[in-house]
Motif scaffolding. Sequence first.
Motif, PDB file in Angstrom:
ATOM      1  N   VAL A  54      29.544  37.317  39.498  1.00 54.10           N
ATOM      2  CA  VAL A  54      30.156  35.987  39.523  1.00 54.10           C
ATOM      3  C   VAL A  54      31.357  35.957  38.580  1.00 54.10           C
ATOM      4  O   VAL A  54      32.385  35.363  38.891  1.00 54.10           O
ATOM      5  CB  VAL A  54      29.119  34.904  39.144  1.00 54.10           C
ATOM      6  CG1 VAL A  54      29.785  33.554  38.946  1.00 54.10           C
ATOM      7  CG2 VAL A  54      28.046  34.806  40.217  1.00 54.10           C
ATOM      8  N   GLY A  55      31.269  36.644  37.442  1.00 49.85           N
ATOM      9  CA  GLY A  55      32.381  36.683  36.493  1.00 49.85           C
ATOM     10  C   GLY A  55      33.653  37.267  37.095  1.00 49.85           C
ATOM     11  O   GLY A  55      34.759  36.812  36.779  1.00 49.85           O
ATOM     12  N   GLU A  58      35.032  34.471  39.024  1.00 45.98           N
ATOM     13  CA  GLU A  58      35.536  33.416  38.131  1.00 45.98           C
ATOM     14  C   GLU A  58      36.963  33.728  37.692  1.00 45.98           C
ATOM     15  O   GLU A  58      37.806  32.846  37.628  1.00 45.98           O
ATOM     16  CB  GLU A  58      34.620  33.254  36.914  1.00 45.98           C
ATOM     17  CG  GLU A  58      33.321  32.558  37.239  1.00 45.98           C
ATOM     18  CD  GLU A  58      32.338  32.536  36.088  1.00 45.98           C
ATOM     19  OE1 GLU A  58      32.477  33.344  35.137  1.00 45.98           O
ATOM     20  OE2 GLU A  58      31.400  31.726  36.153  1.00 45.98           O
ATOM     21  N   ALA A  61      39.221  33.003  40.556  1.00 41.93           N
ATOM     22  CA  ALA A  61      39.329  31.551  40.751  1.00 41.93           C
ATOM     23  C   ALA A  61      40.233  30.907  39.713  1.00 41.93           C
ATOM     24  O   ALA A  61      40.831  29.858  39.969  1.00 41.93           O
ATOM     25  CB  ALA A  61      37.940  30.911  40.714  1.00 41.93           C
ATOM     26  N   SER A  62      40.373  31.523  38.550  1.00 38.35           N
ATOM     27  CA  SER A  62      41.194  30.946  37.483  1.00 38.35           C
ATOM     28  C   SER A  62      42.683  31.233  37.654  1.00 38.35           C
ATOM     29  O   SER A  62      43.509  30.661  36.942  1.00 38.35           O
ATOM     30  CB  SER A  62      40.730  31.473  36.119  1.00 38.35           C
ATOM     31  OG  SER A  62      41.132  32.830  35.953  1.00 38.35           O
ATOM     32  N   ARG A  85      30.842  31.224  44.656  1.00 39.89           N
ATOM     33  CA  ARG A  85      30.787  29.847  44.147  1.00 39.89           C
ATOM     34  C   ARG A  85      31.976  29.460  43.264  1.00 39.89           C
ATOM     35  O   ARG A  85      32.491  28.353  43.381  1.00 39.89           O
ATOM     36  CB  ARG A  85      29.465  29.605  43.423  1.00 39.89           C
ATOM     37  CG  ARG A  85      28.325  29.467  44.386  1.00 39.89           C
ATOM     38  CD  ARG A  85      27.066  28.932  43.715  1.00 39.89           C
ATOM     39  NE  ARG A  85      26.018  28.852  44.712  1.00 39.89           N
ATOM     40  CZ  ARG A  85      24.858  29.450  44.616  1.00 39.89           C
ATOM     41  NH1 ARG A  85      24.570  30.178  43.543  1.00 39.89           N
ATOM     42  NH2 ARG A  85      23.960  29.339  45.565  1.00 39.89           N
ATOM     43  N   PRO A  86      32.454  30.333  42.366  1.00 39.38           N
ATOM     44  CA  PRO A  86      33.614  29.936  41.549  1.00 39.38           C
ATOM     45  C   PRO A  86      34.850  29.597  42.395  1.00 39.38           C
ATOM     46  O   PRO A  86      35.586  28.658  42.082  1.00 39.38           O
ATOM     47  CB  PRO A  86      33.880  31.159  40.671  1.00 39.38           C
ATOM     48  CG  PRO A  86      32.575  31.870  40.597  1.00 39.38           C
ATOM     49  CD  PRO A  86      31.928  31.637  41.933  1.00 39.38           C
ATOM     50  N   ARG A  89      34.187  26.141  44.058  1.00 39.44           N
ATOM     51  CA  ARG A  89      34.363  25.059  43.066  1.00 39.44           C
ATOM     52  C   ARG A  89      35.842  24.817  42.765  1.00 39.44           C
ATOM     53  O   ARG A  89      36.259  23.691  42.562  1.00 39.44           O
ATOM     54  CB  ARG A  89      33.614  25.383  41.772  1.00 39.44           C
ATOM     55  CG  ARG A  89      32.130  25.089  41.830  1.00 39.44           C
ATOM     56  CD  ARG A  89      31.497  25.106  40.450  1.00 39.44           C
ATOM     57  NE  ARG A  89      31.636  26.380  39.774  1.00 39.44           N
ATOM     58  CZ  ARG A  89      30.776  27.397  39.841  1.00 39.44           C
ATOM     59  NH1 ARG A  89      29.689  27.276  40.569  1.00 39.44           N
ATOM     60  NH2 ARG A  89      30.990  28.505  39.191  1.00 39.44           N
TER      61      ARG A  89
END
Length: 123
Positions: A54-55, A58, A61-62, A85-86, A89
């Motif tokens: 997930v990281g 993430e 996503a950032s 999911r990231p 979101r």
Amino acid sequence: MKLQLEKSDGLNTFTAYGDGYVSVNGIRHSCNLAVLPERLIPDWTLATFETLSVGDFELLASLDAEIVLLGTGRVLRFPSPDLLRPLVRAQKGLEVMDLPAACRTYNVLMGEGRKVAVGLLLV
């Protein structure tokens, strides 16, 4: 395979790719990396496809991008929905493809002025 673009205006573009490597602006890379038009992130992840976390998503996503491409290497493979999911979101679009398709698609979208990022798995 070499890629030929008409004009890149100093932005990051893929100029070649092959087994275990890509070239960005003529510089060869053989580690996983993330590429945006104005930024290059070597070693975006140290994971293989099987160990993505997930990281890793993430970080994607950032990034300042509306659409994120994921190049899964020589073979097209889809990550588990839990890992995405990231991106959901952050309301980022995701397209999963093999490495050659990801490089070509990135170049087209970048050339159109789109806010695009690509994460490439080379290891």
